[in-house]
Design a protein around this motif. Structure first.
Motif, mmCIF file in Angstrom:
data_model
loop_
_atom_site.group_PDB
_atom_site.id
_atom_site.type_symbol
_atom_site.label_atom_id
_atom_site.label_comp_id
_atom_site.label_asym_id
_atom_site.label_seq_id
_atom_site.Cartn_x
_atom_site.Cartn_y
_atom_site.Cartn_z
ATOM 1 N N LEU A 164 27.592 43.373 38.832
ATOM 2 C CA LEU A 164 27.235 42.715 37.580
ATOM 3 C C LEU A 164 27.666 41.251 37.636
ATOM 4 N N ALA A 165 26.736 40.353 37.392
ATOM 5 C CA ALA A 165 27.051 38.930 37.348
ATOM 6 C C ALA A 165 27.522 38.557 35.943
ATOM 7 N N SER A 168 22.885 40.782 32.752
ATOM 8 C CA SER A 168 22.788 41.217 31.365
ATOM 9 C C SER A 168 22.168 40.084 30.558
ATOM 10 N N ASP A 169 21.703 40.426 29.364
ATOM 11 C CA ASP A 169 21.125 39.386 28.500
ATOM 12 C C ASP A 169 22.206 38.687 27.688
ATOM 13 N N GLY A 170 23.476 39.014 27.981
ATOM 14 C CA GLY A 170 24.571 38.407 27.232
ATOM 15 C C GLY A 170 24.925 39.168 25.979
ATOM 16 N N PHE A 227 21.072 45.486 30.333
ATOM 17 C CA PHE A 227 20.875 45.047 31.704
ATOM 18 C C PHE A 227 19.399 44.696 31.871
ATOM 19 N N MET A 228 19.148 43.613 32.592
ATOM 20 C CA MET A 228 17.789 43.116 32.721
ATOM 21 C C MET A 228 17.332 43.188 34.173
ATOM 22 N N SER A 229 16.135 43.726 34.424
ATOM 23 C CA SER A 229 15.585 43.729 35.776
ATOM 24 C C SER A 229 14.845 42.427 36.060
ATOM 25 N N GLU A 230 14.379 41.758 35.032
ATOM 26 C CA GLU A 230 13.757 40.448 35.166
ATOM 27 C C GLU A 230 14.505 39.490 34.252
ATOM 28 N N VAL A 238 12.741 42.286 31.207
ATOM 29 C CA VAL A 238 12.510 43.727 31.286
ATOM 30 C C VAL A 238 13.857 44.423 31.247
ATOM 31 N N VAL A 239 14.036 45.310 30.269
ATOM 32 C CA VAL A 239 15.316 45.992 30.090
ATOM 33 C C VAL A 239 15.426 47.187 31.038
#
Length: 252
Positions: free
Chosen positions: A25-26, A51-53, A57-60, A73-74
């Protein structure tokens, strides 16, 4: 192609901190770290988890300023309690800020002055201790100055190399790089900060003048420029609103 800005050089340097990180995870604090994490995900680190913050978690990766509600994209929902499990497992790599940092990488984001009666109250210790004892931690400093790079931090929030080597139970302690608007720093065998590379147009003397302790600049190269594909991603996909130039202006 328009001229490459200092902010874009910093973005590429931040992305390099996650190069080959694998499926971790970044955690990116600040505009340039956020750009760097997204850029790494789209180039050298396709397994990097973003993550979107907020809670997904986001794949895109969405562009800066947009979240899962309207972009990207979640992959999964991530309640806050799960983040603690991820940190404890070491499956995370953080790029945090630093209000103060010393020659060994001890970091302060809590307060300025005597802790019993501080001159300035900052955001508090937050997750810095857990980050620095459980997984790799890098730092981003938007303005390299002697007020940030100090002989001794007022409060230790993030654990530095000297304390980690003297302590027990810190076998997962791992400080990576410190990226600033002037240079990329890393650590020598003695655990002390040194200059790895100078951003184009920056001199070693400028870095020494803006650092509050003696720092080795002898082995410094020049920070690489982002390539055409990276510039397109930064400008058109990740940060079309040019938020990067608010954090690192075109001129200092």
């Amino acid at each position: 192609m328009t001229e490459i800005t200092r902010a874009e050089v910093c973005a590429a340097a931040c992305a390099d901190a996650w190069r080959g990180a694998g499926e971790v995870l970044a955690h990116a604090v600040g505009v340039l770290p956020a750009i760097g994490a997204r850029l790494a995900r789209l180039t050298t680190s396709p397994d990097l988890v973003l993550s979107d913050g907020e809670a997904f978690f986001m794949s895109e990766p969405p562009p800066l300023g947009r979240t899962a509600a309207d972009a990207g994209v979640v992959e999964s929902w991530v309640p806050y309690r799960r983040v603690f499990d991820i940190v404890a497992s070491g499956r995370r790599q953080s790029m945090m800020g630093a209000s103060q940092i010393d020659r060994y990488g001890n970091q302060n984001i809590s307060l300025i002055g005597d802790w019993r009666r501080p001159k300035r109250q900052l955001i508090g210790v937050r997750g810095a201790p857990g980050n620095t004892v459980n997984h790799r931690t890098d730092y981003w400093v938007a303005r390299h100055s002697p007020k940030v790079f100090v002989e001794k931090v007022d409060v230790v929030c993030g654990v530095g190399n000297d304390r980690a080597r003297a302590g027990k139970g810190l076998r997962f302690h791992h400080l990576g790089v410190v990226i600033t608007d002037l240079a990329v720093l890393d650590y020598g065998d003695d655990g002390r900060l040194r200059v790895r590379s100078l951003h184009p147009g920056v001199t070693a003397e400028e870095v020494r003048r803006n650092t509050g302790f003696e720092i080795d600049t002898g082995g410094a190269t020049e920070t690489r420029l982002p390539g055409e594909a990276e510039l397109r991603l930064i400008r058109e996909v990740v940060d079309p609103g040019r938020l990067r130039e608010r954090e690192v202006p075109l001129s200092r």
